[in-house]
Each structure stands twice: as structure tokens, then as C-alpha cells.
Design a protein around this motif. Structure first.
Motif, PDB file in Angstrom:
ATOM      1  N   ARG A 335      55.625  36.303  27.408  1.00 25.84           N
ATOM      2  CA  ARG A 335      55.528  37.010  28.693  1.00 25.84           C
ATOM      3  C   ARG A 335      55.478  36.082  29.888  1.00 25.84           C
ATOM      4  O   ARG A 335      54.884  36.406  30.925  1.00 25.84           O
ATOM      5  N   LEU A 336      56.090  34.918  29.778  1.00 28.45           N
ATOM      6  CA  LEU A 336      56.266  34.087  30.968  1.00 28.45           C
ATOM      7  C   LEU A 336      57.241  34.783  31.908  1.00 28.45           C
ATOM      8  O   LEU A 336      58.140  35.508  31.471  1.00 28.45           O
ATOM      9  N   THR A 337      57.064  34.574  33.194  1.00 35.08           N
ATOM     10  CA  THR A 337      58.076  35.035  34.131  1.00 35.08           C
ATOM     11  C   THR A 337      59.268  34.076  34.058  1.00 35.08           C
ATOM     12  O   THR A 337      59.113  32.907  33.658  1.00 35.08           O
ATOM     13  N   PRO A 338      60.468  34.517  34.447  1.00 33.91           N
ATOM     14  CA  PRO A 338      61.590  33.578  34.459  1.00 33.91           C
ATOM     15  C   PRO A 338      61.323  32.341  35.311  1.00 33.91           C
ATOM     16  O   PRO A 338      61.738  31.230  34.943  1.00 33.91           O
ATOM     17  N   GLU A 339      60.642  32.507  36.430  1.00 29.14           N
ATOM     18  CA  GLU A 339      60.338  31.334  37.257  1.00 29.14           C
ATOM     19  C   GLU A 339      59.398  30.380  36.531  1.00 29.14           C
ATOM     20  O   GLU A 339      59.576  29.153  36.577  1.00 29.14           O
ATOM     21  N   GLU A 340      58.375  30.924  35.844  1.00 23.89           N
ATOM     22  CA  GLU A 340      57.481  30.067  35.066  1.00 23.89           C
ATOM     23  C   GLU A 340      58.257  29.337  33.971  1.00 23.89           C
ATOM     24  O   GLU A 340      58.035  28.136  33.728  1.00 23.89           O
ATOM     25  N   ALA A 341      59.131  30.058  33.285  1.00 23.50           N
ATOM     26  CA  ALA A 341      59.876  29.445  32.186  1.00 23.50           C
ATOM     27  C   ALA A 341      60.787  28.331  32.691  1.00 23.50           C
ATOM     28  O   ALA A 341      60.844  27.245  32.104  1.00 23.50           O
ATOM     29  N   LEU A 342      61.512  28.588  33.797  1.00 20.14           N
ATOM     30  CA  LEU A 342      62.414  27.566  34.316  1.00 20.14           C
ATOM     31  C   LEU A 342      61.632  26.367  34.849  1.00 20.14           C
ATOM     32  O   LEU A 342      62.048  25.218  34.659  1.00 20.14           O
ATOM     33  N   ALA A 343      60.492  26.615  35.484  1.00 18.80           N
ATOM     34  CA  ALA A 343      59.629  25.493  35.883  1.00 18.80           C
ATOM     35  C   ALA A 343      59.177  24.716  34.650  1.00 18.80           C
ATOM     36  O   ALA A 343      59.076  23.482  34.668  1.00 18.80           O
ATOM     37  N   GLY A 344      58.932  25.447  33.556  1.00 15.31           N
ATOM     38  CA  GLY A 344      58.490  24.808  32.325  1.00 15.31           C
ATOM     39  C   GLY A 344      59.532  23.937  31.673  1.00 15.31           C
ATOM     40  O   GLY A 344      59.201  23.077  30.844  1.00 15.31           O
ATOM     41  N   ALA A 345      60.796  24.148  32.031  1.00 20.59           N
ATOM     42  CA  ALA A 345      61.882  23.323  31.491  1.00 20.59           C
ATOM     43  C   ALA A 345      62.396  22.313  32.508  1.00 20.59           C
ATOM     44  O   ALA A 345      63.394  21.637  32.251  1.00 20.59           O
ATOM     45  N   THR A 346      61.724  22.214  33.655  1.00 20.50           N
ATOM     46  CA  THR A 346      62.133  21.258  34.687  1.00 20.50           C
ATOM     47  C   THR A 346      60.900  20.497  35.189  1.00 20.50           C
ATOM     48  O   THR A 346      60.509  19.495  34.608  1.00 20.50           O
ATOM     49  N   ARG A 347      60.270  21.027  36.230  1.00 21.33           N
ATOM     50  CA  ARG A 347      59.160  20.330  36.884  1.00 21.33           C
ATOM     51  C   ARG A 347      58.013  20.034  35.915  1.00 21.33           C
ATOM     52  O   ARG A 347      57.486  18.908  35.863  1.00 21.33           O
ATOM     53  N   VAL A 348      57.588  21.025  35.147  1.00 23.92           N
ATOM     54  CA  VAL A 348      56.429  20.831  34.271  1.00 23.92           C
ATOM     55  C   VAL A 348      56.799  19.994  33.054  1.00 23.92           C
ATOM     56  O   VAL A 348      56.007  19.159  32.595  1.00 23.92           O
ATOM     57  N   ALA A 349      58.011  20.192  32.533  1.00 25.85           N
ATOM     58  CA  ALA A 349      58.445  19.374  31.402  1.00 25.85           C
ATOM     59  C   ALA A 349      58.505  17.899  31.786  1.00 25.85           C
ATOM     60  O   ALA A 349      58.194  17.025  30.971  1.00 25.85           O
ATOM     61  N   GLU A 380      68.910  34.633  35.347  1.00 26.33           N
ATOM     62  CA  GLU A 380      69.886  34.794  34.270  1.00 26.33           C
ATOM     63  C   GLU A 380      69.762  33.708  33.212  1.00 26.33           C
ATOM     64  O   GLU A 380      70.144  33.912  32.054  1.00 26.33           O
ATOM     65  N   LEU A 381      69.244  32.566  33.583  1.00 26.40           N
ATOM     66  CA  LEU A 381      69.078  31.489  32.607  1.00 26.40           C
ATOM     67  C   LEU A 381      68.087  31.871  31.525  1.00 26.40           C
ATOM     68  O   LEU A 381      68.111  31.307  30.424  1.00 26.40           O
TER      69      LEU A 381
END
Length: 400
Positions: A335-349, A380-381
Motif C-alpha cells: 500500500r505504498l503510494t506511487p510517489e512513495e514507491a518511486l522515491a523508494g527506487a530513486t532518492r531513498v534507494a 504509470e511507472l
């Protein structure tokens, strides 16, 4: 100088607009780095050698897969069938399967074979926007094979158009030859193999598997003490199958990340928050193992623990070679939001790899690692499962 224009940027800079979005944007690249990123109307005077018009496409930081076991021999499709027949991961491991079966195949494989098989899996990751990934050892479990795996990982970083960070995972499983004397294996992993790998320049971080079926907090602490003495950061497979105090141990050592953490308690989350440890969520393993206890995402949000997302690409529990699939699974299962998930694969990763000053956002001074996408919205990602979305990658400003 290279100019990307007629595009939209998801800079992933924290705060401000969702996704750090800039419409009608431009981005300047020079000497492999971002020189400027912002609204096209504010583009500074420059001497551009190349101009790339992107026809309104979205540009994000290159995706970062911060937890993989990309290098290994063989596969474990037979165990996949066993699990579908009702066998548990623990039962397979205790019967000599799991990590030990991959160890046998990895020890037998020459470096060139390991390299070629890893490239076949890497192709799936790069096709879904990955420009940086972490690769662990841990399937050799002896001196020569662990160093062999790490040499292959370094070779991928030199030759395959991606940035690589390596992790020494000597405490992944006890090899069969040491089942009657696990203490001797821990001694070798800590006192012999790690120093040798470090001396050869093969190690960027040190990892371990802390579970009752693997290694205790005391054994992991010995490894982490040696890592600290060598000046190496640590990370940990923590609390995946049970609450074994792994998150708290990671926090005690100021780890870059605690990974999996399905069974981490609130006390463990609080310790991670206080120490600035990143939580790396691995939805592929959660799916493949048919787990029912998800990571404590609500607690992580409440206590301000940054959440990364990774594939955990490995032959046994997460044969995932698509970063966008991992984003989708993180949203659907956790239940991550798309913004959380994309941050998780960029900035946070990037933070999970200790590279937050180098990559992970589109900001001046950072490496020009970019992904250009054929999408109308960044969400969409995380939405599509299996649809080809990538238009082009740039690594160090070079189109790949």
C-alpha cells in the motif's frame, strides 16, 4: 554540453510539488553531470553541443535497485515447484536446498559463465530504467568463490553500462562442510574472507542474514565489528521470517539499511528512525514466499523511516528482473503510494547505498543518470505490470 528539452521532469527532490515535478522543463548535462534542471523558460545561457527534444516525455532519475543477488549459478525452479506443492522456505533450506543448492552451482561455475548469466538478468533491470544496482556475494561461502562473485560484480560495473555497489554477504548460510562446526565458518567469514575481499578492493558494504535459520545477532555483531574496523558500512537482512532483533541490531551499528523487516516491531522501527536507517522493502520475496505479514509500513511512516523498494533479484525467493514490477508490487501489496514507491527506487534507494550526494534526484551537481519514459504521468511507472515504458537511459550523461 548536452541539452534535454521539451520534457517534463520528476526530479524526486523532497518537498514541494508531488514527484518534484516540473512541466515544460529542460536539463543541461556537462562532463557526465547535471549542470542545470528546471523550467525551460528559465534555461540559462549555455553552449549546447547536442540538443535532444523529448516530445513531452517524462524524465526521472535513473532507477536504483539497492538490493540484489544478481550473480549466481544455476536456478531454483524446482524449489518453486516444491513451494507450490506446500513446502516452506525453512523446510527446503533445512533439507539442504535453498541457498546451499545455489552455492554448489556457483562454486562450480567459472567467472565468465557467472558474468554471462548475470548479464541476462541485468537486461531486464536496465530495460525497466535501472542505472545503479547493488550486487551481493553470499552464494560462494568459501574464500575463492566469494571473491569470484565480487570480481564478477566489479566487471559488470566496468563493462555493462550501469553503476554497481558491492556487498559482502559471507554470513548468508553455513556451508555443508561446516555444519558440524559453524563457529569455524563464522571465524573464516569474519577474519579471513572479508579482509581478503576488502584488500582486493571488492567490497563497498557488508551484509548478513540475521534469522534463526541463518545467523544470530551475536554472530552478525562480530562481522559488523570487523566491517567497522575496516571502515566499511553495513546493512542487514533483518526480521524477514521472525522478530529476531535484526532492525535494532542494524540501528545499533548505524547501518545503511535494514532489509525485508516484515516482522520488525515498533521498538525496532523507533531504533531505525533514531539511527537514520533506511527500510528496504522487498515485495518480490513477499509475493513468492506467499507471506501474510507485510512490513510495518504504517509504523515506518509514523516514525519517519525512509522506505526504499528493490527487486531482491535472486534464484530462490525473488526471481524478479523488473524494477517497475517491484514498484507495482510495493504499491499493491504494501500500500505504498506511487510517489512513495518511486522515491523508494530513486532518492531513498540512493541513501540506502550511501550515494545520496551522487545520484537519486535530478539536481545540479549530481551524476546525469536519467531514465526517459513513454508515460503521461509518473504514477504509470507503478501502474503497469509488464508494459514496456522506457524510452532511453542515460548513465553519466551517455545514452544507453
Amino acid at each position: 554540453m548536452k541539452l534535454l528539452t521539451d520534457c517534463r521532469l520528476a526530479t524526486m527532490v523532497a518537498g514541494g510539488e508531488p514527484y518534484g515535478a516540473i512541466d515544460d522543463a529542460a536539463l543541461l548535462i556537462g562532463d557526465g553531470r547535471i549542470v542545470w534542471a528546471g523550467p525551460r523558460a528559465d534555461l540559462p545561457v549555455h553552449k549546447s553541443v547536442e540538443t535532444h527534444r523529448l516530445d513531452g516525455r517524462w524524465v526521472t532519475p535513473g532507477l536504483i535497485d539497492c538490493h540484489t543477488h544478481l550473480v549466481f549459478g544455476g536456478d531454483r525452479s524446482g524449489e518453486f515447484e516444491q513451494r507450490l506443492g506446500g513446502a516452506t522456505y525453512e523446510e527446503i533450506a533445512r533439507a539442504g536446498g535453498g541457498i546451499v543448492s545455489t552455492m554448489t552451482a556457483t562454486r562450480a561455475a567459472p567467472e565468465d559463465q557467472l558474468y554471462a548469466s548475470a548479464l541476462s538478468r541485468l537486461a531486464g533491470l536496465t530495460a525497466t530504467g535501472v542505472t545503479t544496482l547493488e550486487i551481493k556475494s553470499g552464494y560462494g561461502l568459501d574464500h575463492d568463490s566469494e571473491l569470484k562473485m565480487l570480481r564478477v560484480a566489479r566487471r559488470i560495473g566496468r563493462d555493462a553500462g550501469v553503476r554497481i555497489r558491492t556487498s559482502y554477504l559471507g554470513l548468508h548460510a553455513v556451508p555443508p562442510e561446516h555444519r558440524g562446526d559453524r563457529g569455524r565458518y563464522v571465524d573464516k567469514a569474519v577474519d579471513e574472507i572479508l579482509p581478503a575481499a576488502h584488500a582486493e578492493g571488492l567490497v563497498d558494504a557488508v551484509d548478513a542474514y540475521c534469522e534463526p535459520i541463518a545467523f544470530s545477532t551475536g554472530e552478525v555483531a562480530r562481522l559488523f565489528d570487523r566491517a567497522r574496523a575496516l571502515g566499511l558500512p553495513v546493512k542487514l537482512h533483518a526480521d524477514q521470517l521472525s522478530d529476531g532483533g535484526g532492525a535494532a541490531l542494524a540501528a545499533k551499528y548505524g547501518a545503511l539499511s535494514a532489509d525485508h523487516i516484515e516482522h520488525t516491531t515498533e521498538a525496532g522501527v523507533q531504533a531505525m528512525a533514531a539511527a537514520g536507517v533506511v527500510a528496504v522493502l522487498l515485495p518480490g520475496a513477499y509475493l513468492m514466499l506467499r507471506e501474510t505479514t507485510p512490513p510495518p509500513v504504517g509504523l515506518l511512516r509514523r516514525h519517519g523511516v525512509a522506505m526504499a523498494v528493490a527487486t531482491d533479484c535472486n534464484p530462490g525467493t525473488s526471481p524478479v528482473v523488473s524494477m517497475t514490477a517491484a514498484l507495482n508490487l510495493a504499491c499493491v501489496q504494501f500500500r505504498l503510494t506511487p510517489e512513495e514507491a518511486l522515491a523508494g527506487a530513486t532518492r531513498v534507494a540512493a541513501k540506502a547505498l550511501g550515494l545520496q550526494d551522487e545520484i537519486g534526484t535530478l539536481e545540479a551537481g549530481k551524476a546525469a543518470d536519467l531514465a526517459v519514459w513513454d508515460v503521461e504521468r509518473p504514477a504509470e511507472l507503478c501502474y503497469w505490470l509488464g508494459k514496456p515504458l522506457l524510452h532511453r537511459r542515460y548513465v553519466g550523461g551517455i545514452a544507453r
